[in-house]
Design a protein around this motif. Structure first.
Motif, PDB file in Angstrom:
ATOM      1  N   GLU A   1       6.146 -62.647  49.393  1.00  0.00           N
ATOM      2  CA  GLU A   1       5.985 -62.676  51.045  1.00  0.00           C
ATOM      3  C   GLU A   1       6.839 -63.255  51.842  1.00  0.00           C
ATOM      4  O   GLU A   1       7.557 -62.521  52.696  1.00  0.00           O
ATOM      5  CB  GLU A   1       4.492 -63.391  51.406  1.00  0.00           C
ATOM      6  N   GLU A   2       7.366 -64.444  51.400  1.00  0.00           N
ATOM      7  CA  GLU A   2       8.390 -65.001  52.180  1.00  0.00           C
ATOM      8  C   GLU A   2       9.713 -64.398  52.037  1.00  0.00           C
ATOM      9  O   GLU A   2      10.855 -64.672  52.821  1.00  0.00           O
ATOM     10  CB  GLU A   2       8.600 -66.477  51.962  1.00  0.00           C
ATOM     11  N   GLY A   3       9.824 -63.949  51.009  1.00  0.00           N
ATOM     12  CA  GLY A   3      11.352 -63.084  50.585  1.00  0.00           C
ATOM     13  C   GLY A   3      12.091 -64.321  49.782  1.00  0.00           C
ATOM     14  O   GLY A   3      11.707 -65.316  49.519  1.00  0.00           O
TER      15      GLY A   3
ATOM     16  N   ILE B   1      12.744 -69.750  48.039  1.00  0.00           N
ATOM     17  CA  ILE B   1      13.455 -69.465  46.955  1.00  0.00           C
ATOM     18  C   ILE B   1      14.889 -69.141  47.443  1.00  0.00           C
ATOM     19  O   ILE B   1      15.051 -68.381  48.124  1.00  0.00           O
ATOM     20  CB  ILE B   1      12.789 -68.498  46.191  1.00  0.00           C
ATOM     21  N   LEU B   2      15.851 -70.075  46.825  1.00  0.00           N
ATOM     22  CA  LEU B   2      17.088 -69.766  47.008  1.00  0.00           C
ATOM     23  C   LEU B   2      17.987 -69.489  45.857  1.00  0.00           C
ATOM     24  O   LEU B   2      17.763 -70.668  44.963  1.00  0.00           O
ATOM     25  CB  LEU B   2      17.913 -71.097  47.735  1.00  0.00           C
ATOM     26  N   ILE B   3      18.400 -68.461  45.452  1.00  0.00           N
ATOM     27  CA  ILE B   3      19.064 -67.938  44.294  1.00  0.00           C
ATOM     28  C   ILE B   3      20.483 -68.291  44.421  1.00  0.00           C
ATOM     29  O   ILE B   3      21.055 -67.727  45.222  1.00  0.00           O
ATOM     30  CB  ILE B   3      18.691 -66.728  43.899  1.00  0.00           C
TER      31      ILE B   3
ATOM     32  N   ALA C   1       7.707 -68.898  40.383  1.00  0.00           N
ATOM     33  CA  ALA C   1       7.914 -69.135  41.589  1.00  0.00           C
ATOM     34  C   ALA C   1       7.999 -68.011  42.600  1.00  0.00           C
ATOM     35  O   ALA C   1       7.462 -67.971  43.746  1.00  0.00           O
ATOM     36  CB  ALA C   1       9.202 -69.641  41.850  1.00  0.00           C
ATOM     37  N   PHE C   2       8.602 -66.850  42.115  1.00  0.00           N
ATOM     38  CA  PHE C   2       8.608 -65.346  42.853  1.00  0.00           C
ATOM     39  C   PHE C   2       7.161 -64.963  43.247  1.00  0.00           C
ATOM     40  O   PHE C   2       6.916 -64.397  43.878  1.00  0.00           O
ATOM     41  CB  PHE C   2       9.664 -64.656  42.014  1.00  0.00           C
ATOM     42  N   GLN C   3       6.432 -65.082  41.964  1.00  0.00           N
ATOM     43  CA  GLN C   3       5.182 -64.693  42.147  1.00  0.00           C
ATOM     44  C   GLN C   3       4.046 -65.415  43.386  1.00  0.00           C
ATOM     45  O   GLN C   3       3.530 -64.750  43.967  1.00  0.00           O
ATOM     46  CB  GLN C   3       4.278 -64.661  40.786  1.00  0.00           C
TER      47      GLN C   3
END
Length: 452
Positions: free
Chosen positions: A50-52, A320-322, A43-45
């Motif tokens: 770009e979106e952070g 992405i929400l961690i 997901a990070f890749q």
């Protein structure tokens, strides 16, 4: 708008709040810790570079129990637990940094609870400074926290402002003293006023009030007085939530069951509150939320860029929400994971350098389609429904949708469904008609709060 009592009685049934799809009780729990690492990397890749990313940090400690509360919390007056817990958060974050292999771009931080301001200003500052310094901060970032008016000090506000925090959400719930005593959330207007003025004086540009309708002893007179106090302080945003009465999950709620408004009275409280907010100049954003016309949430709604995740409505486009901390949930778009709810179990797993995950769900292609439909309905009040989703709706859902169109709650135009002004009151029930996971498990009973 006056809603016919028979519609309330017909549709006021338990329903998810749809902060995710599938909702947590319907996750398949098909994620192992090593699989989670792979999914986060994937997901990070695709999205994160770009979106952070956004961070939700759960700080579960409170010094006293608010009996209405449905959050995961730990009641204690022992502040020796602060540093060990914050150290565990940093260790969990280190696990994610090891996956990213680079400084992630940070779009948002939200501190939730519990009571984040249970922690000392100095301890919060030290912890957050380390976390923030490990990231690249994106322009237009949103750093926010939930504040209890009784213990959000000027020192908290100054320290957090120094780190870039400029949004605070104060948990008000209601200004009536009898209501406050009954739910064990006593905070005089003067204390709330002081907290608001302090926040504005140190540079906080956005203040939100959380209010609840349907609480014990609330009536139209007391609610009108609450909104007079709100008007005097004029926060930028209002979250006006329906009280979720689930005493089987939260036994403290049983203490005032006989003093709750009935479903018709409860809906009248919402309609009164909504009309008062509109008179004050607020705009209805969507489910339970209002904002002043120039607020970024309203501007995002107008431009079709409003988003929603486990933190609620947001202007951040990050997928992405961690989630860090006990019970916190991560949403990486293609999968979800929730941490151990117990503080001790969470810290124990972290001390062993393990993921503290207790449940999760890897989304299928069908899940992603339904997720987009439900998010569009909640954020835009309209959604395109592909043929392969329409074809899978149960007979009862199709019948409900036909009834809703006749009743003026929705408009169906080809493959597009549009929610009317009347329909906003029933948005959770409308979304539920497209919940394929729930329809496939109709024989099971889930502990959702009532929709209206």
């Amino acid at each position: 708008m006056t809603i016919q009592p028979e519609l309330i009685q017909k549709y006021n049934s338990p329903a998810p709040r749809y902060t995710s799809y599938p909702t947590v009780p319907l996750w398949e729990n098909n994620i192992q810790p090593n699989h989670w690492s792979q999914l986060v990397d994937q997901a990070f890749q695709i999205y994160g570079k770009e979106e952070g990313i956004s961070l939700y940090i759960h700080l579960p400690f409170c010094e006293s129990l608010c009996t209405y509360c449905g959050c995961n919390k730990r009641i204690t007056k022992n502040h020796d637990i602060e540093n060990p817990y914050l150290e565990s958060l940093l260790k969990e974050w280190e696990n994610y940094l090891n996956i990213f292999h680079e400084k992630p771009k940070l779009a948002a931080i939200h501190l939730g609870g519990g009571t984040p301001t249970f922690f000392s200003a100095e301890n919060l500052f030290t912890f957050l400074k380390k976390l923030i310094e490990s990231c690249e901060i994106l322009p237009g970032k949103e750093f926010s926290f939930e504040g209890h008016p009784n213990n959000t000090s000027i020192e908290h506000l100054k320290k957090l402002a120094e780190l870039g925090f400029d949004r605070v959400s104060f948990g008000i719930q209601d200004f009536d003293l009898l209501v406050q005593k009954t739910i064990n959330r006593i905070q005089p207007f003067e204390r709330v006023q002081e907290a608001v003025e302090n926040a504005r004086s140190v540079g906080f540009k956005s203040i939100n009030f959380d209010l609840i309708y349907g609480l014990p002893y609330q009536n139209e007179e007391t609610l009108s007085c609450t909104f007079e106090a709100v008007q005097e302080l004029k926060p930028d945003r209002i979250a006006f939530y329906s009280y979720a009465h689930v005493p089987t999950s939260f036994p403290a709620q049983r203490s005032y069951e006989s003093h709750l408004p009935n479903e018709i009275e409860k809906r009248s409280l919402y309609e009164l509150g909504k009309s008062l907010l509109i008179e004050m100049g607020y705009t209805e954003i969507g489910m339970d939320h209002f904002a002043l016309p120039k607020d970024p949430l309203n501007l995002a709604r107008q431009s079709g860029k409003l988003h929603r995740n486990f933190m609620g409505y947001t202007t951040s486009k990050s997928k992405i929400l961690i989630g860090l901390g006990a019970s916190s949930i991560s949403d990486i778009y293609i999968a979800y994971a929730q941490n151990q709810k117990s503080v001790e179990l969470y810290q124990n797993e972290i001390s062993k350098a393990n993921w503290p995950i207790v449940k999760g769900h890897s989304l299928t292609e069908e899940d992603l389609l339904v997720k987009e439909i439900i998010l569009d309905l909640i954020c835009k009040q309209a959604a395109f429904v592909p043929v392969n989703i329409w074809s899978q709706l149960s007979d009862s859902s199709l019948e409900n949708l036909r009834d809703m169109e006749i009743e003026g709650m929705i408009n169906i135009m080809g493959k597009t469904i549009q929610i009317t002004e009347l329909g906003i009151a029933f948005i959770r029930i409308i979304c539920m008609q497209f919940d394929l996971r729930l329809q496939h498990r109709q024989e099971e009973v889930f502990s959702f709060s009532k929709a209206i």
